[in-house]
Design a protein around this motif. Structure first.
Motif, short mmCIF file in Angstrom:
data_model
loop_
_atom_site.label_atom_id
_atom_site.label_comp_id
_atom_site.label_asym_id
_atom_site.label_seq_id
_atom_site.Cartn_x
_atom_site.Cartn_y
_atom_site.Cartn_z
N PHE A 116 34.10 17.66 56.61
CA PHE A 116 34.62 17.17 57.94
C PHE A 116 34.11 18.30 58.98
CE2 PHE A 116 38.57 18.49 55.96
CZ PHE A 116 39.07 19.34 57.21
N CYS A 117 34.04 17.84 60.37
CA CYS A 117 33.83 18.81 61.16
C CYS A 117 35.31 19.55 61.67
CB CYS A 117 33.35 18.16 62.47
SG CYS A 117 33.19 19.26 63.90
N ASP A 118 35.51 20.94 61.67
CA ASP A 118 36.52 21.66 62.05
C ASP A 118 37.08 21.21 63.41
OD1 ASP A 118 37.17 22.68 59.68
OD2 ASP A 118 35.48 24.22 59.69
N THR A 119 35.96 20.90 64.31
CA THR A 119 36.77 20.68 65.72
C THR A 119 36.99 19.02 66.16
OG1 THR A 119 35.27 22.35 66.24
CG2 THR A 119 35.92 21.04 67.80
N CYS A 120 36.16 18.26 65.62
CA CYS A 120 36.37 16.94 65.96
C CYS A 120 36.66 16.03 64.83
CB CYS A 120 35.26 16.25 66.65
SG CYS A 120 33.89 15.85 65.55
N LYS A 121 36.85 16.55 63.77
CA LYS A 121 37.27 16.13 62.27
C LYS A 121 36.33 14.97 61.79
CE LYS A 121 41.08 18.77 62.82
NZ LYS A 121 40.65 20.04 62.53
N LYS B 137 24.07 24.27 66.33
CA LYS B 137 25.31 23.24 67.15
C LYS B 137 25.34 22.17 66.01
CE LYS B 137 24.52 24.20 71.87
NZ LYS B 137 23.22 24.59 72.28
N SER B 138 26.76 21.78 66.07
CA SER B 138 27.10 20.61 64.98
C SER B 138 26.22 19.31 65.64
CB SER B 138 28.29 20.47 64.89
OG SER B 138 29.16 20.08 66.04
N SER B 139 25.98 18.49 64.77
CA SER B 139 25.41 16.89 65.18
C SER B 139 26.42 16.14 65.63
CB SER B 139 24.48 16.62 64.03
OG SER B 139 25.43 16.03 63.12
N CYS B 140 27.69 16.21 65.40
CA CYS B 140 28.91 15.28 65.87
C CYS B 140 28.94 15.65 67.13
CB CYS B 140 29.89 15.37 64.89
SG CYS B 140 30.53 17.02 64.46
N CYS B 141 29.54 16.81 67.54
CA CYS B 141 30.05 16.85 68.99
C CYS B 141 29.55 18.36 69.47
CB CYS B 141 31.72 17.17 68.82
SG CYS B 141 32.20 18.71 67.54
N GLY B 142 28.56 18.74 68.98
CA GLY B 142 27.74 19.73 69.56
C GLY B 142 28.48 21.23 69.78
#
Ligand SMILES: [Zn+2]
Length: 228
Positions: free
Chosen positions: A37-42, A62-67
């Motif tokens: 899971f993404c450490d920022t937006c989970k 950059k991450s594909s979920c929240c940039g």
């Protein structure tokens, strides 16, 4: 030589796991499932977010979920793991040494970033060393070298070494015989001294700066184990 290609990919993949473990272990986060899971937006990561190094390049860091900006540590660890796996296997033809390298790379990163060495990882190095080649000489080397580090720790009142270094040295020592053991310690201090001197010269460190010693132990150890 064809085996080097799957080995490089295997090293990259394990490197991605090491990137997650070394981030989460010192913070006591769950890490068994890897970077799920993404450490920022989970949000859950998708499969293509987990392709080592390539996903970083394709997504431009950059991450594909929240940039969110992805730390350069991830592709660096993955590439170090991939290259290290290939070099170690090419040189030693020994898969066990590759597995040992994965544990050591994890310790290297954690100590560099947090100035701690988790006991369970040092214990893993110790246990695998004893299982790989049990000998009373090597076990004695481990405890003897560790005792020398402990003396330094006490003499410098913990400014030069930490107790983590003392414990890691037992585990590293049990892989080596007496003469190699001393070479290992000597090389660790040499690399540590040279790097500290360079950091002082280029102004990246002051005399009071605390350097993690674990990475130097690991570099000295790997050179001794593989090349000497
Ligand atoms: Zn996110």
């Amino acid at each position: 030589m064809w085996i080097l290609i799957p080995l490089a990919l295997f090293g990259l993949l394990i490197g991605s796991f090491i990137g997650a473990v070394s981030y989460r272990l010192p913070k006591n986060l769950r890490f068994i499932k890897g970077r799920s899971f993404c450490d920022t937006c989970k949000k859950d990561l998708r499969w293509f977010d987990n392709i080592p190094a390539f996903s970083y390049l394709v997504l431009g860091g950059k991450s594909s979920c929240c940039g969110k900006k992805i730390s350069i540590r991830y592709p660096l660890i993955e590439i170090a793991s991939g290259i290290g796996t290939v070099l170690i296997f090419f040189w030693s033809q020994n898969l066990i040494f590759c597995l040992l390298f994965f544990i050591l790379l994890t310790i290297f990163v954690i100590d560099l970033e947090n100035q701690i060495i988790p006991d369970e990882l040092s214990f893993l190095v110790l246990l695998s060393g004893i299982l790989y080649s049990f000998s009373f000489e090597k076990i004695f080397v481990g405890f003897f070298l560790s005792f020398l580090i402990l003396l330094l720790y006490l003499l410098t009142k913990g400014k030069g070494m930490g107790l983590g270094d003392v414990k890691l040295t037992i585990g590293l020592g049990v892989w080596l015989n007496f003469s190699k053991g001393f070479t290992f310690l000597l090389l660790s201090f040499l690399t540590g001294g040279v790097i500290a001197f360079i950091l002082l010269l280029i102004g990246k460190a002051k005399l009071k700066t605390k350097l993690a010693f674990g990475p130097f132990l690991i570099i000295g150890f790997l050179i001794t184990l593989l090349f000497l």
